[in-house]
Write a protein that holds these residues in place. Structure first.
Motif, mmCIF file in Angstrom:
data_model
loop_
_atom_site.group_PDB
_atom_site.id
_atom_site.type_symbol
_atom_site.label_atom_id
_atom_site.label_comp_id
_atom_site.label_asym_id
_atom_site.label_seq_id
_atom_site.Cartn_x
_atom_site.Cartn_y
_atom_site.Cartn_z
ATOM 1 N N SER A 149 9.201 10.699 -30.210
ATOM 2 C CA SER A 149 8.610 11.581 -31.077
ATOM 3 C C SER A 149 9.087 12.959 -31.002
ATOM 4 O O SER A 149 9.313 13.547 -29.847
ATOM 5 N N LEU A 150 9.804 13.490 -31.882
ATOM 6 C CA LEU A 150 10.259 15.180 -31.834
ATOM 7 C C LEU A 150 9.254 16.002 -32.448
ATOM 8 O O LEU A 150 9.807 17.207 -32.606
ATOM 9 N N ILE A 151 8.145 15.608 -32.495
ATOM 10 C CA ILE A 151 6.864 16.400 -33.248
ATOM 11 C C ILE A 151 6.747 17.685 -32.376
ATOM 12 O O ILE A 151 6.857 18.920 -33.219
ATOM 13 N N ILE A 152 6.943 17.728 -31.069
ATOM 14 C CA ILE A 152 6.566 19.026 -30.493
ATOM 15 C C ILE A 152 7.462 19.880 -30.876
ATOM 16 O O ILE A 152 7.337 21.224 -31.145
ATOM 17 N N GLU A 153 8.942 19.626 -30.675
ATOM 18 C CA GLU A 153 10.117 20.700 -31.002
ATOM 19 C C GLU A 153 9.936 21.291 -32.392
ATOM 20 O O GLU A 153 10.172 22.213 -32.709
ATOM 21 N N GLN A 154 9.911 20.228 -33.233
ATOM 22 C CA GLN A 154 9.682 20.300 -34.577
ATOM 23 C C GLN A 154 8.634 21.432 -34.942
ATOM 24 O O GLN A 154 8.679 22.408 -35.866
ATOM 25 N N SER A 155 7.334 21.067 -34.227
ATOM 26 C CA SER A 155 6.432 22.017 -34.802
ATOM 27 C C SER A 155 6.589 23.433 -34.104
ATOM 28 O O SER A 155 6.275 24.430 -34.622
ATOM 29 N N TYR A 156 7.221 23.288 -32.845
ATOM 30 C CA TYR A 156 7.476 24.840 -32.168
ATOM 31 C C TYR A 156 8.479 25.585 -33.171
ATOM 32 O O TYR A 156 7.969 26.756 -33.428
ATOM 33 N N VAL A 157 9.412 24.927 -33.843
ATOM 34 C CA VAL A 157 10.266 25.601 -34.577
ATOM 35 C C VAL A 157 9.505 25.999 -35.836
ATOM 36 O O VAL A 157 9.686 27.168 -36.229
ATOM 37 N N LYS A 158 8.852 25.625 -36.510
ATOM 38 C CA LYS A 158 8.075 25.710 -37.751
ATOM 39 C C LYS A 158 6.950 26.734 -37.459
ATOM 40 O O LYS A 158 6.876 27.764 -38.206
#
Ligand SMILES: Nc1ncnc2c1ncn2[C@@H]1O[C@H](COP(=O)(O)OP(=O)(O)O)[C@@H](O)[C@H]1O
Ligand SMILES: [Mg+2]
Length: 222
Positions: free
Chosen positions: A186-195
């Motif tokens: 899951s890449l959700i942490i970094e995607q959410s950070y960027v968002k």
């Protein structure tokens, strides 16, 4: 900071549970009233120990975090126990489990990782550079809020963090192989950070995501 004799310390820590230790001995104790004492080795001259101690930094950071609305421990007292060459912080627990324990206890939840990415972006927006920001030092409270423990090594500036510090801190956050394995693919942490980081600079975002990817690969391989 209160001077404490080894007798007083012995009494206070009677029947406590050791939460963490290392080659030098006990480090974190849970007392019978569930409050916690964290000990720090005094490495410099005893006379300077109370001025420059990590215990003092811990206390200062706790105060600032509370002002910034970031949940953390609430301080009871600071001790100088010179007979055992330790300073100490005594605090009430921040109720909850560590992010590591949480992730270990259940299958990956996208929403949880999304919230965690948002929290990391919030820390950076508030100027918080937490060097010990791995999953063992972030707590999830029963209200599903995130908070910080183990807070001696932190700088808090009045401005949000610049690009370089954000990436440097990402390297601290993604430092431990055990933590990264818990994330699976899951890449959700970094995607959410960027968002949530309110930075639109494409160079930064590319570099951030690339660094995250590299760290995962590097840690996953060994
Ligand atoms: N305020 C707290 N609330 C809940 N658990 C805590 C708290 N402080 C410490 N702990 C527990 O003790 C462990 C070690 O404490 P920590 O301050 O992170 O020491 P270390 O320097 O060994 O990492 C934590 O990982 C956590 O399980
Ligand atoms: Mg820790």
């Amino acid at each position: 900071m209160r001077n404490m004799t080894s007798e007083e310390f012995k009494q206070l820590s009677q029947n406590s549970i050791v939460l963490a230790d290392d080659e030098y001995g006990k480090k974190v104790l849970e007392l019978t009233d569930h409050s916690i004492i964290k000990l720090f080795r005094v490495k410099r001259l005893i006379s300077q120990a109370t001025i420059y101690s990590p215990a003092r930094r811990f206390a200062k950071n706790a105060k600032k975090l509370i002002q910034l609305n970031i949940p953390t421990v609430s301080l009871i007292d600071l001790y100088n126990i010179s007979s055992i060459k330790r300073t100490a912080v005594h605090y009430h627990q921040l109720e909850g489990v560590t992010v590591r324990e949480y992730l270990q206890s259940k299958p990956i939840e996208d929403e949880f990782l999304f919230k965690l990415g948002e929290f990391l972006a919030l820390l950076h927006a508030k100027g918080i550079f937490f060097r010990s920001a791995h999953f063992g030092n972030i707590i999830v409270t029963p209200e599903k809020q995130f908070g910080l423990i183990d807070i001696s090594d932190m700088t808090i500036s009045r401005f949000s963090l610049g690009y370089i510090k954000r990436i440097r801190n990402l390297k601290h956050i993604f430092r431990i192989k055990e933590d990264l394995l818990l994330l699976g693919d899951s890449l959700i942490i970094e995607q959410s950070y960027v968002k949530h980081c309110s930075i639109s600079n494409k160079l930064f975002i590319d570099k951030f995501l690339k660094t995250a990817g590299n760290l995962r690969q590097l840690k996953g391989r060994f």
